[in-house]
Enzyme design. Structure first.
Site: not given
Ligand code: KIV
Length: 290
Positions: A54-55, A93, A123, A125, A192
């Site tokens: 989600d970055s 994500d 993924k 969080e 992280e």
């Molecule tokens: O969204 C992302 O890029 C991440 C990584 C930094 C692990 O969750």
């Protein structure tokens, strides 16, 4: 139809491959990707896991945090990454809000992501609070990568992007979270922004692979945001980032060279032009036809 359909055989990276790497003590590689060319290049380079993180919101879409990115946007980019990925394990994500309402809603969103994007794992969080979601997703045969420590979706709750687990109580809580996530069925845990010593401890505590970012060198795998690795960013990098190339400078120079060549009429050159030698254009006659 994907231009690069996933591998079928023993070379394809699966959750079992990552586990085998942990057991053998072999460090594995993970990287974010948000588009087709990056996915192809990373996959060809032998990166083991590609994360459509989600970055995306910050690295590609220009937002100031990750909170606003939507399930639709994640799927749109994940489809492109899918087309460029053959060997790597493809993880997508779940964005903020897509797994916070109810377990049923989480399942619906995750199933959508898997069906529409071709993700092989998702993924999310959070620590022990996510175990009900992880159990339900695992029961639905969706592999889940967990993510604890500095979790960017908790930006406001954390009071900023701060290293987590620095006190004894916070470190013990994160270790307990890791055990709970493993028990719930997570296939791996991203660690992280935590002290190296804590990441080393958690990595030896759990039997599933850990993937570190800002967590020191002792996790089972490492992950970076591809734009950080390539220096395609507009802010100063975090302490844990090592730029392995300066693509920002390369692109700036290329763009300036293009601009100057057009202004100087040296681009395109004759060699970069098409020719039709037998076409004798009578410019006067052409003008008369106007
Ligand atoms: O969204 C992302 O890029 C991440 C990584 C930094 C692990 O969750």
């Amino acid at each position: 139809m994907s231009l690069t359909p996933p591998l079928a055989g023993a070379d394809k990276v699966t959750p079992h491959t990552l586990l085998a790497h942990k057991r053998a003590g072999n460090a594995f590689t993970a990287l974010t990707a948000y588009d087709y060319p990056t996915a192809r290049l990373a996959d060809d380079a032998g990166i083991d896991l590609l994360l459509v993180g989600d970055s995306l919101a910050m690295a590609v879409l220009g937002h100031s945090d990750t909170l606003s990115v939507t399930v639709d946007e994640m799927i749109h980019h994940a489809k492109a990454v899918r087309r460029g990925t053959r060997r790597a394990l493809l993880v997508v994500d779940m964005p903020f809000g897509s797994y916070h309402v109810s377990v049923e809603n989480t399942l619906r969103n995750a199933i959508r992501i898997v069906k529409e994007s071709g993700a092989e794992a998702i993924k999310l969080e959070g620590g022990a609070a996510q175990t009900a979601n992880i159990r339900a997703l695992t029961d639905a045969q969706i592999p889940v990568v967990a993510h604890i420590g500095l979790t960017p979706q908790s930006l406001h709750a954390m009071g900023g992007y701060r290293v987590q687990g620095r006190t004894r109580a916070a470190a013990l809580q994160l270790a307990d979270d890791a055990l709970a996530l493993e028990a719930a069925g997570a296939i791996a845990i991203v660690l992280e922004g935590i002290p190296r010593e804590l990441a080393t401890h958690i990595t030896s505590l759990v039997t599933i692979p850990t993937i570190g970012i800002g967590a020191g060198p002792d996790t089972d795998g490492q992950i970076l945001v591809v734009h950080d690795l390539l220096q395609l960013t507009f802010t100063s990098p975090a302490k844990f980032v090592r730029p392995f190339a300066d693509a920002g400078t390369l692109i700036r120079e290329a763009l300036a060279n293009y601009r100057d060549a057009v202004h100087a009429r040296t681009f395109p050159a004759d060699a970069e032009s098409y020719h039709a030698p037998r076409l004798e254009l009578d410019t006067e006659a052409l003008a008369a036809t106007r």
